[in-house]
Enzyme design. Structure first.
Site, mmCIF file in Angstrom:
data_model
loop_
_atom_site.group_PDB
_atom_site.id
_atom_site.type_symbol
_atom_site.label_atom_id
_atom_site.label_comp_id
_atom_site.label_asym_id
_atom_site.label_seq_id
_atom_site.Cartn_x
_atom_site.Cartn_y
_atom_site.Cartn_z
ATOM 1 N N LYS A 9 -2.668 11.220 -12.065
ATOM 2 C CA LYS A 9 -1.339 11.785 -12.332
ATOM 3 C C LYS A 9 -0.242 10.967 -11.634
ATOM 4 O O LYS A 9 -0.528 10.120 -10.788
ATOM 5 C CB LYS A 9 -1.333 13.242 -11.882
ATOM 6 C CG LYS A 9 -2.280 14.136 -12.701
ATOM 7 C CD LYS A 9 -2.166 15.603 -12.277
ATOM 8 C CE LYS A 9 -3.060 16.494 -13.137
ATOM 9 N NZ LYS A 9 -2.893 17.938 -12.787
ATOM 10 N N TYR A 49 -1.552 20.028 -22.717
ATOM 11 C CA TYR A 49 -1.569 21.259 -21.910
ATOM 12 C C TYR A 49 -1.221 22.500 -22.725
ATOM 13 O O TYR A 49 -0.773 23.496 -22.164
ATOM 14 C CB TYR A 49 -0.621 21.116 -20.711
ATOM 15 C CG TYR A 49 -1.207 20.308 -19.564
ATOM 16 C CD1 TYR A 49 -2.405 20.681 -18.939
ATOM 17 C CD2 TYR A 49 -0.560 19.169 -19.084
ATOM 18 C CE1 TYR A 49 -2.937 19.947 -17.887
ATOM 19 C CE2 TYR A 49 -1.086 18.419 -18.023
ATOM 20 C CZ TYR A 49 -2.279 18.830 -17.434
ATOM 21 O OH TYR A 49 -2.798 18.104 -16.388
ATOM 22 N N ARG A 102 -9.064 15.709 -4.538
ATOM 23 C CA ARG A 102 -7.918 16.567 -4.217
ATOM 24 C C ARG A 102 -7.973 17.031 -2.761
ATOM 25 O O ARG A 102 -6.938 17.189 -2.109
ATOM 26 C CB ARG A 102 -7.881 17.758 -5.162
ATOM 27 C CG ARG A 102 -7.427 17.386 -6.589
ATOM 28 C CD ARG A 102 -7.785 18.477 -7.569
ATOM 29 N NE ARG A 102 -7.151 18.299 -8.876
ATOM 30 C CZ ARG A 102 -7.453 19.034 -9.934
ATOM 31 N NH1 ARG A 102 -8.377 19.989 -9.851
ATOM 32 N NH2 ARG A 102 -6.837 18.836 -11.091
ATOM 33 N N ASN A 112 -1.422 17.497 -7.837
ATOM 34 C CA ASN A 112 -2.828 17.497 -7.419
ATOM 35 C C ASN A 112 -3.605 16.282 -7.913
ATOM 36 O O ASN A 112 -4.822 16.334 -8.076
ATOM 37 C CB ASN A 112 -3.500 18.819 -7.808
ATOM 38 C CG ASN A 112 -3.508 19.019 -9.314
ATOM 39 O OD1 ASN A 112 -2.973 18.207 -10.063
ATOM 40 N ND2 ASN A 112 -4.134 20.085 -9.765
ATOM 41 N N HIS A 115 -6.448 14.723 -13.307
ATOM 42 C CA HIS A 115 -6.925 15.630 -14.348
ATOM 43 C C HIS A 115 -8.303 15.168 -14.791
ATOM 44 O O HIS A 115 -8.553 13.963 -14.884
ATOM 45 C CB HIS A 115 -5.982 15.601 -15.564
ATOM 46 C CG HIS A 115 -6.598 16.256 -16.777
ATOM 47 N ND1 HIS A 115 -6.547 17.615 -16.981
ATOM 48 C CD2 HIS A 115 -7.321 15.724 -17.814
ATOM 49 C CE1 HIS A 115 -7.223 17.893 -18.105
ATOM 50 N NE2 HIS A 115 -7.688 16.776 -18.629
ATOM 51 N N GLU A 126 -9.421 15.573 -25.812
ATOM 52 C CA GLU A 126 -8.480 14.853 -24.944
ATOM 53 C C GLU A 126 -8.641 13.338 -25.064
ATOM 54 O O GLU A 126 -7.646 12.604 -25.013
ATOM 55 C CB GLU A 126 -8.671 15.315 -23.498
ATOM 56 C CG GLU A 126 -8.266 16.784 -23.319
ATOM 57 C CD GLU A 126 -8.596 17.354 -21.944
ATOM 58 O OE1 GLU A 126 -9.162 16.618 -21.104
ATOM 59 O OE2 GLU A 126 -8.287 18.541 -21.714
HETATM 60 P P1 IDP Z 1 -7.377 21.894 -13.430
HETATM 61 O O1 IDP Z 1 -6.469 20.698 -13.482
HETATM 62 O O2 IDP Z 1 -8.113 21.966 -12.119
HETATM 63 O O3 IDP Z 1 -8.303 22.017 -14.628
HETATM 64 P P2 IDP Z 1 -5.807 24.067 -14.605
HETATM 65 O O4 IDP Z 1 -5.924 25.495 -14.201
HETATM 66 O O5 IDP Z 1 -6.364 23.661 -15.927
HETATM 67 O O6 IDP Z 1 -6.441 23.192 -13.415
HETATM 68 O O7 IDP Z 1 -4.270 23.700 -14.539
HETATM 69 C C1 IDP Z 1 -3.783 22.489 -15.082
HETATM 70 C C2 IDP Z 1 -2.796 21.888 -14.119
HETATM 71 O O8 IDP Z 1 -1.651 22.734 -14.003
HETATM 72 C C3 IDP Z 1 -3.291 21.737 -12.672
HETATM 73 O O9 IDP Z 1 -4.069 20.580 -12.472
HETATM 74 C C4 IDP Z 1 -1.985 21.705 -11.902
HETATM 75 O O10 IDP Z 1 -1.374 20.424 -11.976
HETATM 76 C C5 IDP Z 1 -1.136 22.690 -12.685
HETATM 77 N N1 IDP Z 1 -1.213 24.032 -12.118
HETATM 78 C C6 IDP Z 1 -2.198 24.953 -12.290
HETATM 79 N N2 IDP Z 1 -1.941 26.087 -11.645
HETATM 80 C C7 IDP Z 1 -0.744 25.900 -11.032
HETATM 81 C C8 IDP Z 1 0.080 26.734 -10.204
HETATM 82 O O11 IDP Z 1 -0.240 27.885 -9.882
HETATM 83 N N3 IDP Z 1 1.232 26.168 -9.758
HETATM 84 C C9 IDP Z 1 1.615 24.906 -10.085
HETATM 85 N N4 IDP Z 1 0.886 24.101 -10.876
HETATM 86 C C10 IDP Z 1 -0.287 24.586 -11.336
HETATM 87 MG MG MG Z 2 -7.890 22.441 -16.643
#
Ligand code: IDP
Ligand code: MG
Length: 156
Positions: A9, A49, A102, A112, A115, A126
């Site tokens: 990212k 997304y 992470r 974070n 992805h 994807e």
């Molecule tokens: P993942 O990347 O671990 O699969 P997902 O729940 O699919 O996590 O969420 C996609 C992305 O959205 C996360 O990697 C993060 O960048 C962002 N994200 C998820 N939850 C939050 C939140 O509560 N606050 C801010 N950003 C979030």
């Molecule tokens: Mg995800």
């Protein structure tokens, strides 16, 4: 063999962590079969997304992902999807275990770093979003016989 989509990212690229994160996948024995530096368009971020469209963090997520270049990678290996997810660690940097990407490189819950596709269906979808036909290369890797045990006729 599975192939999964990884995105380093904007925070990973801006912080100069590309090499260290790519090294972790190479060190593990996963094979890089596609890789490019690119800036994600608004539309591509929205499609990628779309499952999160109704979530409160969605506008910020799209803004973040389109704000600066990313590195997109196609990574291959036996069980690559789950292996890569485990190497990434929990979604929030504040909660991710040490030893994960992470967990080792960040503390933020939205910046974070990485992805990774979370299922075979997601990986297929994807990979097609980020790589045109021909951009994922099926190249024989010298040394694969020391990464996997194939002596019994299957990949161990
Ligand atoms: P993942 O990347 O671990 O699969 P997902 O729940 O699919 O996590 O969420 C996609 C992305 O959205 C996360 O990697 C993060 O960048 C962002 N994200 C998820 N939850 C939050 C939140 O509560 N606050 C801010 N950003 C979030
Ligand atoms: Mg995800």
């Amino acid at each position: 063999m599975e192939t999964t989509l990884i995105i380093l990212k904007p925070d990973a690229v801006q912080r100069g962590l590309i090499g260290r994160i790519v090294s972790r996948f190479e060190d593990k024995g996963l094979q890089v079969v596609g890789m490019k530096l690119t800036q994600i368009s608004q539309q591509l971020a929205a499609t990628h997304y779309e499952a999160h469209k109704e979530r409160p963090f969605y506008p910020g997520l799209v803004k973040f992902m389109t704000s600066s270049p990313v590195v997109v990678m196609a990574i291959r290996g036996n069980g690559a999807i789950t292996i890569a997810r485990n190497m990434m660690g929990a979604t929030f940097g504040s909660k991710a275990n040490p030893g994960t990407i992470r967990g080792d490189f960040g503390v933020s819950n939205s910046f974070n770093l990485i992805h990774g596709s979370d299922s075979p269906e997601a990986a297929e979808r994807e990979l097609k979003l980020f790589f045109a036909p021909g951009e994922v290369l099926n190249w024989p890797r010298h040394g694969d016989q020391w990464i996997y045990d194939v002596s019994g006729g299957k990949i161990e």
